[in-house]
Scaffold this motif. Sequence first.
Motif, PDB file in Angstrom:
ATOM      1  N   GLY A  60       0.791  -1.222   0.000  1.00  0.00           N
ATOM      2  CA  GLY A  60       0.000   0.000   0.000  1.00  0.00           C
ATOM      3  C   GLY A  60       0.823   1.271   0.000  1.00  0.00           C
ATOM      4  N   GLY A  61       2.145   1.151   0.037  1.00  0.00           N
ATOM      5  CA  GLY A  61       3.011   2.330  -0.019  1.00  0.00           C
ATOM      6  C   GLY A  61       2.996   2.950  -1.407  1.00  0.00           C
ATOM      7  N   THR A  62       3.516   4.171  -1.526  1.00  0.00           N
ATOM      8  CA  THR A  62       3.478   4.862  -2.811  1.00  0.00           C
ATOM      9  C   THR A  62       4.885   5.152  -3.333  1.00  0.00           C
ATOM     10  N   VAL A  63       4.972   5.119  -4.660  1.00  0.00           N
ATOM     11  CA  VAL A  63       6.192   5.496  -5.362  1.00  0.00           C
ATOM     12  C   VAL A  63       5.822   6.667  -6.254  1.00  0.00           C
ATOM     13  N   SER A  64       6.409   7.819  -5.972  1.00  0.00           N
ATOM     14  CA  SER A  64       6.161   9.016  -6.763  1.00  0.00           C
ATOM     15  C   SER A  64       7.273   9.141  -7.793  1.00  0.00           C
ATOM     16  N   ILE A  65       6.888   9.210  -9.069  1.00  0.00           N
ATOM     17  CA  ILE A  65       7.851   9.361 -10.163  1.00  0.00           C
ATOM     18  C   ILE A  65       7.790  10.816 -10.605  1.00  0.00           C
ATOM     19  N   GLN A  66       8.945  11.474 -10.679  1.00  0.00           N
ATOM     20  CA  GLN A  66       8.993  12.887 -11.061  1.00  0.00           C
ATOM     21  C   GLN A  66      10.093  13.116 -12.087  1.00  0.00           C
ATOM     22  N   THR A  67       9.855  14.073 -12.984  1.00  0.00           N
ATOM     23  CA  THR A  67      10.896  14.499 -13.916  1.00  0.00           C
ATOM     24  C   THR A  67      11.440  15.835 -13.445  1.00  0.00           C
ATOM     25  N   LYS A  68      12.681  16.084 -13.806  1.00  0.00           N
ATOM     26  CA  LYS A  68      13.305  17.349 -13.417  1.00  0.00           C
ATOM     27  C   LYS A  68      13.351  18.337 -14.577  1.00  0.00           C
ATOM     28  N   GLU A  69      12.940  17.907 -15.759  1.00  0.00           N
ATOM     29  CA  GLU A  69      12.952  18.774 -16.931  1.00  0.00           C
ATOM     30  C   GLU A  69      11.949  18.229 -17.938  1.00  0.00           C
ATOM     31  N   ALA A  70      11.895  18.846 -19.108  1.00  0.00           N
ATOM     32  CA  ALA A  70      10.963  18.386 -20.148  1.00  0.00           C
ATOM     33  C   ALA A  70      11.502  17.116 -20.784  1.00  0.00           C
ATOM     34  N   LEU A  71      11.429  16.052 -20.067  1.00  0.00           N
ATOM     35  CA  LEU A  71      11.982  14.771 -20.497  1.00  0.00           C
ATOM     36  C   LEU A  71      10.852  13.753 -20.578  1.00  0.00           C
ATOM     37  N   TRP A  72      10.766  13.036 -21.695  1.00  0.00           N
ATOM     38  CA  TRP A  72       9.767  11.983 -21.799  1.00  0.00           C
ATOM     39  C   TRP A  72      10.241  10.793 -20.996  1.00  0.00           C
ATOM     40  N   VAL A  73       9.382  10.294 -20.103  1.00  0.00           N
ATOM     41  CA  VAL A  73       9.746   9.184 -19.223  1.00  0.00           C
ATOM     42  C   VAL A  73       8.608   8.164 -19.206  1.00  0.00           C
ATOM     43  N   ASP A  74       8.972   6.892 -19.356  1.00  0.00           N
ATOM     44  CA  ASP A  74       8.026   5.782 -19.197  1.00  0.00           C
ATOM     45  C   ASP A  74       8.522   4.906 -18.054  1.00  0.00           C
ATOM     46  N   VAL A  75       7.628   4.571 -17.124  1.00  0.00           N
ATOM     47  CA  VAL A  75       7.961   3.721 -15.987  1.00  0.00           C
ATOM     48  C   VAL A  75       6.943   2.586 -15.931  1.00  0.00           C
ATOM     49  N   ALA A  76       7.444   1.361 -15.807  1.00  0.00           N
ATOM     50  CA  ALA A  76       6.562   0.193 -15.690  1.00  0.00           C
ATOM     51  C   ALA A  76       7.047  -0.686 -14.546  1.00  0.00           C
ATOM     52  N   ILE A  77       6.116  -1.134 -13.707  1.00  0.00           N
ATOM     53  CA  ILE A  77       6.432  -2.045 -12.614  1.00  0.00           C
ATOM     54  C   ILE A  77       6.125  -3.455 -13.109  1.00  0.00           C
ATOM     55  N   GLN A  78       7.137  -4.289 -13.191  1.00  0.00           N
ATOM     56  CA  GLN A  78       6.960  -5.632 -13.724  1.00  0.00           C
ATOM     57  C   GLN A  78       6.417  -6.583 -12.651  1.00  0.00           C
ATOM     58  N   ASP A  79       5.763  -7.647 -13.102  1.00  0.00           N
ATOM     59  CA  ASP A  79       5.300  -8.697 -12.196  1.00  0.00           C
ATOM     60  C   ASP A  79       6.507  -9.434 -11.628  1.00  0.00           C
ATOM     61  N   ASP A  80       6.329 -10.107 -10.481  1.00  0.00           N
ATOM     62  CA  ASP A  80       7.421 -10.917  -9.944  1.00  0.00           C
ATOM     63  C   ASP A  80       7.515 -12.230 -10.723  1.00  0.00           C
TER      64      ASP A  80
END
Length: 182
Positions: A60-80
């Motif tokens: 139930g914890g949170t992971v905040s993803i942030q960019t520091k500039e105009a950068l395209w970012v994709d983040v995916a959490i994979q299954d175990d």
Amino acid sequence: MLKGQLSFLSLILIFCIPPPDVAAQSRSDRYVIRVFEQADVCRYQIQDHADQDLFHIRPGGTVSIQTKEALWVDVAIQDDSRGTPGTRSRRSVALRRANDGDVITARSSIGRSTEHKVQIQCCVERREREECPKWMDALPPRTAMGMVDPGLTSLPDRGPAAGAMTEPALPPGGPVMRVDEN
């Protein structure tokens, strides 16, 4: 006599009780991962966290993803390895604007701990276009303790210092998130 017996019993208890689990101490309910470009390289940084290749989070914890500039970012959490999702609902985020941010919530309790690769990729070549010509796996910062050294924003490509700094021996693409129930 009773006072001496109590002191002796106290010493026995101190030495017999195992120390608390270090992993359990270092798990948290919240993490912030910043993604940025440094000398045409995609980098990630787990804020205020010494270990940049693994973090322990409570269900139930949170992971905040942030960019520091105009950068395209994709983040995916994979299954175990058993196919267990690491998040409650959505498994990925796409950031496309400067100082953009989004939050992913770790899965609920299931009675066991699981590990999930946090796959982070950036587009550092053309940030103005609708499509990215080349996605790049993110690397951790070059310094320890999750703090980026501002002096490392560019590296020399000629002279004696060229190639002196090497990339960390961590796998590219992002850290591992351990949803820790112990």
